[in-house]
Design a protein around this motif. Structure first.
Motif, PDB file in Angstrom:
ATOM      1  N   GLN A  48       9.492 -34.454 -43.395  1.00  0.00           N
ATOM      2  CA  GLN A  48      10.253 -35.700 -43.315  1.00  0.00           C
ATOM      3  C   GLN A  48       9.333 -36.914 -43.232  1.00  0.00           C
ATOM      4  O   GLN A  48       9.640 -37.967 -43.796  1.00  0.00           O
ATOM      5  CB  GLN A  48      11.221 -35.654 -42.128  1.00  0.00           C
ATOM      6  N   PHE A  49       8.210 -36.785 -42.550  1.00  0.00           N
ATOM      7  CA  PHE A  49       7.232 -37.882 -42.508  1.00  0.00           C
ATOM      8  C   PHE A  49       6.767 -38.219 -43.924  1.00  0.00           C
ATOM      9  O   PHE A  49       6.668 -39.396 -44.291  1.00  0.00           O
ATOM     10  CB  PHE A  49       6.040 -37.515 -41.625  1.00  0.00           C
ATOM     11  N   ILE A  50       6.476 -37.209 -44.706  1.00  0.00           N
ATOM     12  CA  ILE A  50       6.008 -37.415 -46.077  1.00  0.00           C
ATOM     13  C   ILE A  50       7.085 -38.120 -46.900  1.00  0.00           C
ATOM     14  O   ILE A  50       6.811 -39.100 -47.600  1.00  0.00           O
ATOM     15  CB  ILE A  50       5.594 -36.073 -46.718  1.00  0.00           C
ATOM     16  N   VAL A  51       8.321 -37.633 -46.808  1.00  0.00           N
ATOM     17  CA  VAL A  51       9.410 -38.243 -47.579  1.00  0.00           C
ATOM     18  C   VAL A  51       9.573 -39.715 -47.194  1.00  0.00           C
ATOM     19  O   VAL A  51       9.649 -40.594 -48.065  1.00  0.00           O
ATOM     20  CB  VAL A  51      10.732 -37.482 -47.375  1.00  0.00           C
ATOM     21  N   LEU A  52       9.639 -39.999 -45.891  1.00  0.00           N
ATOM     22  CA  LEU A  52       9.816 -41.389 -45.459  1.00  0.00           C
ATOM     23  C   LEU A  52       8.635 -42.261 -45.879  1.00  0.00           C
ATOM     24  O   LEU A  52       8.820 -43.408 -46.297  1.00  0.00           O
ATOM     25  CB  LEU A  52      10.017 -41.460 -43.944  1.00  0.00           C
ATOM     26  N   SER A  53       7.434 -41.729 -45.772  1.00  0.00           N
ATOM     27  CA  SER A  53       6.248 -42.502 -46.152  1.00  0.00           C
ATOM     28  C   SER A  53       6.252 -42.852 -47.631  1.00  0.00           C
ATOM     29  O   SER A  53       5.951 -43.994 -48.013  1.00  0.00           O
ATOM     30  CB  SER A  53       4.972 -41.732 -45.796  1.00  0.00           C
ATOM     31  N   HIS A  78      17.012 -39.992 -45.727  1.00  0.00           N
ATOM     32  CA  HIS A  78      16.181 -39.100 -44.924  1.00  0.00           C
ATOM     33  C   HIS A  78      15.947 -39.546 -43.481  1.00  0.00           C
ATOM     34  O   HIS A  78      15.436 -38.746 -42.696  1.00  0.00           O
ATOM     35  CB  HIS A  78      14.836 -38.851 -45.624  1.00  0.00           C
ATOM     36  N   VAL A  79      16.304 -40.757 -43.110  1.00  0.00           N
ATOM     37  CA  VAL A  79      16.050 -41.187 -41.730  1.00  0.00           C
ATOM     38  C   VAL A  79      16.770 -40.279 -40.735  1.00  0.00           C
ATOM     39  O   VAL A  79      16.160 -39.807 -39.766  1.00  0.00           O
ATOM     40  CB  VAL A  79      16.425 -42.674 -41.519  1.00  0.00           C
ATOM     41  N   ALA A  80      18.047 -40.009 -40.955  1.00  0.00           N
ATOM     42  CA  ALA A  80      18.789 -39.142 -40.025  1.00  0.00           C
ATOM     43  C   ALA A  80      18.215 -37.730 -40.032  1.00  0.00           C
ATOM     44  O   ALA A  80      18.127 -37.080 -38.974  1.00  0.00           O
ATOM     45  CB  ALA A  80      20.274 -39.120 -40.379  1.00  0.00           C
ATOM     46  N   HIS A  81      17.806 -37.243 -41.197  1.00  0.00           N
ATOM     47  CA  HIS A  81      17.199 -35.906 -41.282  1.00  0.00           C
ATOM     48  C   HIS A  81      15.881 -35.870 -40.512  1.00  0.00           C
ATOM     49  O   HIS A  81      15.553 -34.871 -39.872  1.00  0.00           O
ATOM     50  CB  HIS A  81      16.956 -35.500 -42.734  1.00  0.00           C
ATOM     51  N   ALA A  82      15.125 -36.968 -40.592  1.00  0.00           N
ATOM     52  CA  ALA A  82      13.856 -37.041 -39.865  1.00  0.00           C
ATOM     53  C   ALA A  82      14.094 -36.981 -38.364  1.00  0.00           C
ATOM     54  O   ALA A  82      13.395 -36.258 -37.645  1.00  0.00           O
ATOM     55  CB  ALA A  82      13.107 -38.315 -40.255  1.00  0.00           C
ATOM     56  N   ALA A  88      16.720 -35.684 -36.872  1.00  0.00           N
ATOM     57  CA  ALA A  88      17.223 -34.336 -36.562  1.00  0.00           C
ATOM     58  C   ALA A  88      16.102 -33.309 -36.550  1.00  0.00           C
ATOM     59  O   ALA A  88      16.156 -32.334 -35.797  1.00  0.00           O
ATOM     60  CB  ALA A  88      18.304 -33.937 -37.565  1.00  0.00           C
ATOM     61  N   ALA A  89      15.083 -33.528 -37.370  1.00  0.00           N
ATOM     62  CA  ALA A  89      13.943 -32.603 -37.427  1.00  0.00           C
ATOM     63  C   ALA A  89      12.984 -32.807 -36.263  1.00  0.00           C
ATOM     64  O   ALA A  89      12.059 -32.025 -36.081  1.00  0.00           O
ATOM     65  CB  ALA A  89      13.189 -32.783 -38.746  1.00  0.00           C
ATOM     66  N   GLY A  90      13.208 -33.864 -35.477  1.00  0.00           N
ATOM     67  CA  GLY A  90      12.342 -34.116 -34.329  1.00  0.00           C
ATOM     68  C   GLY A  90      11.187 -35.062 -34.594  1.00  0.00           C
ATOM     69  O   GLY A  90      10.254 -35.144 -33.792  1.00  0.00           O
ATOM     70  N   LEU A  91      11.233 -35.772 -35.726  1.00  0.00           N
ATOM     71  CA  LEU A  91      10.185 -36.755 -35.982  1.00  0.00           C
ATOM     72  C   LEU A  91      10.339 -37.867 -34.948  1.00  0.00           C
ATOM     73  O   LEU A  91      11.416 -38.443 -34.805  1.00  0.00           O
ATOM     74  CB  LEU A  91      10.322 -37.316 -37.402  1.00  0.00           C
ATOM     75  N   PRO A  92       9.295 -38.159 -34.177  1.00  0.00           N
ATOM     76  CA  PRO A  92       9.415 -39.155 -33.115  1.00  0.00           C
ATOM     77  C   PRO A  92       9.846 -40.529 -33.644  1.00  0.00           C
ATOM     78  O   PRO A  92       9.396 -40.964 -34.715  1.00  0.00           O
ATOM     79  CB  PRO A  92       8.004 -39.224 -32.525  1.00  0.00           C
TER      80      PRO A  92
END
Length: 178
Positions: A69-74, A88-92, A94-98
């Motif tokens: 998710q970090f890669i996608v958002l970046s 992808h923000v909500a998915h990030a 949900a995945a636990g990305l701080p």
């Protein structure tokens, strides 16, 4: 978009069947399906192949979900791909990305990224500029995520750069809020 069929219900029968199959596969993973794939389904075989790679990278790859998710958002931030960012923000989360990391990516500020996001950013800063990733950075990624992780990281960067081109090229707007 005036020349592509963007309504799944209006697709020719074979493309509609493929849409339904891909949507069911994504829905089984708790994911929404549509966006750029709607445009791609105007070329069903290409859509099938791209979706197969995307499904593998997203659900079967070796990188942890937070890294994915970090890669996608970046990439979304760097390319201005509003659809991918919003999708992808909500998915990030949900995945636990701080939240601190999401905020930093959104602000374009990599200066305070914690491990391993600073390492991932070091790779992305090169792939997004279409430059070679230095050997020492590659070695650190292999140490952290393995060789397969390094390859996935670079491929994910390119995959979502491709999606940025699809989204912008076909005017794929921000997804509806669910």
């Amino acid at each position: 978009m005036t020349v592509l069929i963007m309504d799944p219900a209006a697709l020719p029968p074979a493309a509609k069947a493929l849409y339904d199959e891909m949507a069911a596969r994504r829905n089984a993973q708790g994911e929404h399906f549509g966006g750029p794939y709607t445009a791609l389904l105007n070329h069903p075989e290409l859509a099938r192949r791209i979706e197969a790679l995307g499904f593998f990278l997203k659900f079967e790859g070796v990188l942890p979900r937070q890294a994915y998710q970090f890669i996608v958002l970046s990439v979304a931030k760097a390319t201005g791909a509003a659809f991918e960012w919003q999708d992808h923000v909500a998915h990030a989360r949900a995945a636990g990305l701080p939240e601190l990391v999401i905020t930093a990516v959104g602000a374009g500020d990599a200066s305070a990224l914690p491990e391993p996001y600073d390492l991932l950013h070091a790779v992305l800063s090169r792939t997004l500029a279409w430059q070679e990733v230095p050997d020492d950075v590659q070695a650190r990624v292999v140490e952290r995520f393995g060789r397969e992780g390094l390859v996935e990281l670079v491929v994910l960067s390119g995959f979502y750069q491709m999606f940025a081109a699809i989204n912008q090229g076909f005017g794929i707007g921000v997804p509806p809020q669910s």
